[in-house]
Design a protein around this motif. Structure first.
Motif, short mmCIF file in Angstrom:
data_model
loop_
_atom_site.label_atom_id
_atom_site.label_comp_id
_atom_site.label_asym_id
_atom_site.label_seq_id
_atom_site.Cartn_x
_atom_site.Cartn_y
_atom_site.Cartn_z
N HIS A 62 31.35 43.26 41.42
CA HIS A 62 32.50 42.49 40.93
C HIS A 62 32.16 41.02 40.66
O HIS A 62 32.96 40.32 40.03
CB HIS A 62 33.64 42.56 41.94
CG HIS A 62 34.23 43.93 42.10
ND1 HIS A 62 35.08 44.48 41.16
CD2 HIS A 62 34.08 44.87 43.07
CE1 HIS A 62 35.44 45.69 41.55
NE2 HIS A 62 34.85 45.96 42.70
N ASP A 91 41.09 42.13 39.45
CA ASP A 91 41.38 41.64 38.09
C ASP A 91 42.57 40.69 38.06
O ASP A 91 43.18 40.47 37.01
CB ASP A 91 41.63 42.81 37.15
CG ASP A 91 42.85 43.65 37.55
OD1 ASP A 91 43.35 43.45 38.69
OD2 ASP A 91 43.29 44.49 36.75
N HIS A 109 40.08 35.92 38.01
CA HIS A 109 39.58 35.49 36.70
C HIS A 109 39.34 33.97 36.68
O HIS A 109 38.32 33.50 36.15
CB HIS A 109 40.56 35.88 35.59
CG HIS A 109 40.51 37.33 35.23
ND1 HIS A 109 39.40 37.93 34.68
CD2 HIS A 109 41.45 38.32 35.34
CE1 HIS A 109 39.64 39.22 34.46
NE2 HIS A 109 40.88 39.47 34.86
#
Length: 264
Positions: free
Chosen positions: A192, A237, A242
């Motif tokens: 990730h 996410d 982000h």
């Protein structure tokens, strides 16, 4: 020929005690500290008393051991902050904290492992057991896992086996330092590009950590965003994830990461 400046010999002599304490990395008894500095306890004690008064060292009232004091820590942090990567990152993490509305910390790989050098808190700060100078446990915290996943395996194995981070926030002396679970955890971080902590080791607090790479691909810094689990979106996410990736990526680019590879 350059003329050597006149110094104060007593300060230089006393400085050997500070060097001995720095080499040890652990609180020390008077007799041991004096021996390492090449002097008798009787000679060392007046220096230590003066250093204590100005905050270079401090003495534990219970054990009598001497350790690095608040002033020494502050001077060390100033030195770390002057490093180019930290200098570039400081305004970026302040902007990130404002953007996501959560606390953001900046950590470097220090003498005792992951070490926080900057903490930016939001307008409504959350109680977090962390401050500038805090060491973060390698496997128990998101900050530590980000370092563990991306630093050279040899470096991390040596740190884990020696208990380098044993004074770190969240450190578990009964932890396993090898095995399938550890490997799986670090693989997830690499997958990730983020390390994640969900209410552990800080109850009620979630966190994401992202590595910052320099021009050689080495982990120079780790940025950690953290906040109350009720308002901190810990999905991989999520907007916070982000924003953190973008911030870390931007700083990495400023440090030259990827430029050499692109040129080749």
């Amino acid at each position: 020929m350059k003329r050597e400046s006149r110094g104060i010999q007593s300060i230089e002599v006393g400085g050997e005690l500070l060097r001995a304490l720095a080499r040890s990395g652990e609180p020390m008894m008077l007799r041991d500290l004096a021996r390492e500095a090449g002097m008798t306890p009787a000679k060392a004690h007046p220096y230590l008393a003066s250093f204590s008064r100005i905050g270079l060292i401090e003495q534990d009232e219970t054990t009598g051991r001497y350790e690095i004091g608040a002033l020494a820590l502050e001077l060390g942090l100033i030195s770390l902050r002057r490093l180019s990567g930290v200098h570039i990152a400081r305004p970026k993490i302040a902007a990130l904290a404002s953007q996501i509305g959560h606390a953001v910390s900046l950590a470097v790989w220090g003498t005792h492992g992951p070490t926080v050098v900057q903490l930016e808190e939001p307008a409504q700060p959350v109680h977090i057991v962390m401050r500038a100078g805090s060491v973060m446990a390698l496997l128990e915290t998101a900050t530590g896992r980000a370092f563990a996943a991306f630093l050279p395996e040899k470096t991390i194995n040596a740190a884990l086996e020696s208990g380098l981070d044993r004074h770190g926030v969240g450190y578990n002396p009964k932890r396993a330092v090898k095995g399938a679970k550890v490997a799986e955890m670090l693989t997830e971080v690499r997958k990730h590009g983020l390390a994640r902590a969900l209410g552990d080791p800080l109850p009620g607090v979630n966190a994401f950590s992202a590595p910052v790479f320099d021009h050689s691909g080495h982990v120079a810094l780790v940025i950690t965003a953290m906040g109350p689990e009720g308002t901190f979106d810990a999905r991989w996410d999520s907007p916070i994830a982000h924003a953190l990736r973008d911030c870390a990526g931007g700083i990495s680019k400023r440090l030259g990461h990827g430029i050499t590879a692109a040129a080749e």
